[in-house]
Design a protein around this motif. Structure first.
Motif, PDB file in Angstrom:
ATOM      1  N   PHE A  90       0.858  -1.183   0.000  1.00  0.00           N
ATOM      2  CA  PHE A  90       0.000   0.000   0.000  1.00  0.00           C
ATOM      3  C   PHE A  90       0.889   1.225   0.000  1.00  0.00           C
ATOM      4  O   PHE A  90       2.113   1.108   0.123  1.00  0.00           O
ATOM      5  CB  PHE A  90      -0.951   0.003   1.214  1.00  0.00           C
ATOM      6  N   THR A  91       0.294   2.395  -0.161  1.00  0.00           N
ATOM      7  CA  THR A  91       1.076   3.629  -0.110  1.00  0.00           C
ATOM      8  C   THR A  91       0.573   4.499   1.036  1.00  0.00           C
ATOM      9  O   THR A  91      -0.607   4.492   1.368  1.00  0.00           O
ATOM     10  CB  THR A  91       0.995   4.442  -1.416  1.00  0.00           C
ATOM     11  N   VAL A 107      -9.311   3.429  -2.340  1.00  0.00           N
ATOM     12  CA  VAL A 107      -9.239   1.982  -2.538  1.00  0.00           C
ATOM     13  C   VAL A 107      -9.836   1.613  -3.887  1.00  0.00           C
ATOM     14  O   VAL A 107     -10.668   2.347  -4.416  1.00  0.00           O
ATOM     15  CB  VAL A 107      -9.977   1.229  -1.412  1.00  0.00           C
ATOM     16  N   PRO A 108      -9.417   0.479  -4.446  1.00  0.00           N
ATOM     17  CA  PRO A 108     -10.048   0.013  -5.688  1.00  0.00           C
ATOM     18  C   PRO A 108     -11.535  -0.244  -5.454  1.00  0.00           C
ATOM     19  O   PRO A 108     -11.919  -0.804  -4.432  1.00  0.00           O
ATOM     20  CB  PRO A 108      -9.305  -1.290  -5.999  1.00  0.00           C
ATOM     21  N   ASP A 109     -12.362   0.182  -6.382  1.00  0.00           N
ATOM     22  CA  ASP A 109     -13.803   0.013  -6.273  1.00  0.00           C
ATOM     23  C   ASP A 109     -14.163  -1.418  -6.672  1.00  0.00           C
ATOM     24  O   ASP A 109     -13.968  -1.815  -7.824  1.00  0.00           O
ATOM     25  CB  ASP A 109     -14.518   1.010  -7.180  1.00  0.00           C
ATOM     26  N   PRO A 110     -14.695  -2.222  -5.734  1.00  0.00           N
ATOM     27  CA  PRO A 110     -15.026  -3.603  -6.080  1.00  0.00           C
ATOM     28  C   PRO A 110     -16.233  -3.722  -7.024  1.00  0.00           C
ATOM     29  O   PRO A 110     -16.422  -4.747  -7.659  1.00  0.00           O
ATOM     30  CB  PRO A 110     -15.337  -4.248  -4.725  1.00  0.00           C
ATOM     31  N   THR A 150     -11.923   3.928  -8.444  1.00  0.00           N
ATOM     32  CA  THR A 150     -11.568   3.921  -7.027  1.00  0.00           C
ATOM     33  C   THR A 150     -12.635   4.651  -6.214  1.00  0.00           C
ATOM     34  O   THR A 150     -13.443   5.397  -6.761  1.00  0.00           O
ATOM     35  CB  THR A 150     -10.213   4.615  -6.798  1.00  0.00           C
ATOM     36  N   LYS A 151     -12.590   4.425  -4.911  1.00  0.00           N
ATOM     37  CA  LYS A 151     -13.443   5.135  -3.958  1.00  0.00           C
ATOM     38  C   LYS A 151     -12.544   5.765  -2.903  1.00  0.00           C
ATOM     39  O   LYS A 151     -11.548   5.160  -2.487  1.00  0.00           O
ATOM     40  CB  LYS A 151     -14.426   4.180  -3.273  1.00  0.00           C
ATOM     41  N   THR A 152     -12.915   6.966  -2.480  1.00  0.00           N
ATOM     42  CA  THR A 152     -12.151   7.663  -1.455  1.00  0.00           C
ATOM     43  C   THR A 152     -13.069   7.965  -0.282  1.00  0.00           C
ATOM     44  O   THR A 152     -14.176   8.469  -0.477  1.00  0.00           O
ATOM     45  CB  THR A 152     -11.560   8.976  -2.009  1.00  0.00           C
ATOM     46  N   TYR A 153     -12.596   7.663   0.917  1.00  0.00           N
ATOM     47  CA  TYR A 153     -13.378   7.928   2.118  1.00  0.00           C
ATOM     48  C   TYR A 153     -12.454   7.970   3.334  1.00  0.00           C
ATOM     49  O   TYR A 153     -11.285   7.589   3.258  1.00  0.00           O
ATOM     50  CB  TYR A 153     -14.496   6.895   2.292  1.00  0.00           C
ATOM     51  N   SER A 154     -13.001   8.438   4.457  1.00  0.00           N
ATOM     52  CA  SER A 154     -12.215   8.503   5.684  1.00  0.00           C
ATOM     53  C   SER A 154     -12.372   7.202   6.466  1.00  0.00           C
ATOM     54  O   SER A 154     -13.412   6.554   6.418  1.00  0.00           O
ATOM     55  CB  SER A 154     -12.626   9.705   6.536  1.00  0.00           C
ATOM     56  N   VAL A 155     -11.309   6.832   7.180  1.00  0.00           N
ATOM     57  CA  VAL A 155     -11.255   5.594   7.945  1.00  0.00           C
ATOM     58  C   VAL A 155     -10.632   5.902   9.301  1.00  0.00           C
ATOM     59  O   VAL A 155      -9.677   6.680   9.381  1.00  0.00           O
ATOM     60  CB  VAL A 155     -10.389   4.542   7.204  1.00  0.00           C
ATOM     61  N   HIS A 201      -2.531  -5.240   7.913  1.00  0.00           N
ATOM     62  CA  HIS A 201      -2.501  -6.306   6.909  1.00  0.00           C
ATOM     63  C   HIS A 201      -3.755  -6.322   6.033  1.00  0.00           C
ATOM     64  O   HIS A 201      -3.816  -7.063   5.060  1.00  0.00           O
ATOM     65  CB  HIS A 201      -2.305  -7.668   7.580  1.00  0.00           C
ATOM     66  N   SER A 202      -4.750  -5.511   6.364  1.00  0.00           N
ATOM     67  CA  SER A 202      -5.965  -5.440   5.544  1.00  0.00           C
ATOM     68  C   SER A 202      -5.933  -4.270   4.564  1.00  0.00           C
ATOM     69  O   SER A 202      -6.919  -4.005   3.889  1.00  0.00           O
ATOM     70  CB  SER A 202      -7.199  -5.318   6.443  1.00  0.00           C
ATOM     71  N   CYS A 203      -4.818  -3.587   4.459  1.00  0.00           N
ATOM     72  CA  CYS A 203      -4.715  -2.368   3.649  1.00  0.00           C
ATOM     73  C   CYS A 203      -4.171  -2.620   2.245  1.00  0.00           C
ATOM     74  O   CYS A 203      -3.624  -1.705   1.623  1.00  0.00           O
ATOM     75  CB  CYS A 203      -3.838  -1.348   4.372  1.00  0.00           C
ATOM     76  N   ALA A 204      -4.316  -3.802   1.727  1.00  0.00           N
ATOM     77  CA  ALA A 204      -3.761  -4.146   0.415  1.00  0.00           C
ATOM     78  C   ALA A 204      -4.335  -3.258  -0.684  1.00  0.00           C
ATOM     79  O   ALA A 204      -5.544  -3.147  -0.834  1.00  0.00           O
ATOM     80  CB  ALA A 204      -4.046  -5.602   0.089  1.00  0.00           C
ATOM     81  N   GLY A 205      -3.441  -2.597  -1.414  1.00  0.00           N
ATOM     82  CA  GLY A 205      -3.844  -1.751  -2.532  1.00  0.00           C
ATOM     83  C   GLY A 205      -4.348  -0.378  -2.149  1.00  0.00           C
ATOM     84  O   GLY A 205      -4.750   0.395  -3.010  1.00  0.00           O
ATOM     85  N   TRP A 206      -4.325  -0.055  -0.873  1.00  0.00           N
ATOM     86  CA  TRP A 206      -4.828   1.246  -0.416  1.00  0.00           C
ATOM     87  C   TRP A 206      -3.817   2.351  -0.700  1.00  0.00           C
ATOM     88  O   TRP A 206      -2.606   2.141  -0.669  1.00  0.00           O
ATOM     89  CB  TRP A 206      -5.101   1.234   1.078  1.00  0.00           C
ATOM     90  N   ASN A 207      -4.336   3.540  -0.954  1.00  0.00           N
ATOM     91  CA  ASN A 207      -3.537   4.760  -0.986  1.00  0.00           C
ATOM     92  C   ASN A 207      -3.990   5.564   0.221  1.00  0.00           C
ATOM     93  O   ASN A 207      -5.108   6.077   0.245  1.00  0.00           O
ATOM     94  CB  ASN A 207      -3.762   5.526  -2.283  1.00  0.00           C
ATOM     95  N   ILE A 208      -3.148   5.664   1.228  1.00  0.00           N
ATOM     96  CA  ILE A 208      -3.498   6.281   2.508  1.00  0.00           C
ATOM     97  C   ILE A 208      -2.911   7.686   2.568  1.00  0.00           C
ATOM     98  O   ILE A 208      -1.737   7.878   2.275  1.00  0.00           O
ATOM     99  CB  ILE A 208      -2.970   5.426   3.675  1.00  0.00           C
ATOM    100  N   GLU A 209      -3.739   8.651   2.955  1.00  0.00           N
ATOM    101  CA  GLU A 209      -3.281  10.023   3.139  1.00  0.00           C
ATOM    102  C   GLU A 209      -3.465  10.414   4.596  1.00  0.00           C
ATOM    103  O   GLU A 209      -4.533  10.201   5.168  1.00  0.00           O
ATOM    104  CB  GLU A 209      -4.074  10.988   2.262  1.00  0.00           C
TER     105      GLU A 209
END
Length: 159
Positions: A39-40, A89-92, A98-103, A111-119
């Motif tokens: 992830f990034t 995250v990639p849109d399933p 992709t979809k962007t939202y706050s977490v 380990h659940s952040c596969a493929g995420w772009n985190i800001e």
């Protein structure tokens, strides 16, 4: 009165020590289960492998491993919002989008952040590169008190 959770943890640890030995590699370490999760964070790539415990929360990874203290940790239950980050995250549902939202980073395991772009708040703006309009507005309209939860409020609005 003893803490019931601590008692359960002690029982789990005691049972774990009585378990049969597991097969390990020649060095005695756990077997390599693959290359890891990539992830990034703020446009920098990271890969998390077997060296990071599976119970590691994203907030702890950001603060301890990546050294980004702007993402705070307080309640660790997802209720206060000081640990908020924005993820893309990639849109399933739609391939290639992709979809962007706050977490709440205290609720996400790293380990659940596969493929995420985190800001994080550090990526949004700072005194050296300039502030984001949300940061300027919060400051300009006296939207802070002590400032501890301000990064979480900004990231929630940004997400």
């Amino acid at each position: 009165m003893p803490c019931p959770v601590a008692g359960l943890f002690y029982q789990w640890r005691s049972a774990k020590s009585r378990m049969a030995p597991q097969e390990h590699g020649s060095s005695g370490s756990l077997p390599n289960v693959g290359p890891g999760v990539s992830f990034t964070v703020n446009d920098v790539g990271y890969t998390v492998g077997a060296g990071i415990p599976p119970w590691t929360r994203l907030v702890d990874f950001l603060r301890e491993r990546v050294k980004l203290p702007g993402t705070k940790a307080l309640c660790r239950e997802g209720g206060c919002g000081v640990c908020t980050v924005v993820v893309t995250v990639p849109d399933p549902e739609t391939a290639g989008r992709t979809k962007t939202y706050s977490v709440q980073a205290c609720q996400a395991l790293v380990h659940s952040c596969a493929g995420w772009n985190i800001e994080t708040i550090e990526h949004l703006g700072n005194r050296f590169t300039g502030y984001h309009p949300l940061q300027t507005a919060l400051h300009g309209f006296y939207g802070t008190q002590c400032g501890f939860c301000s990064p979480g409020m900004i990231m929630t609005m940004y997400g």
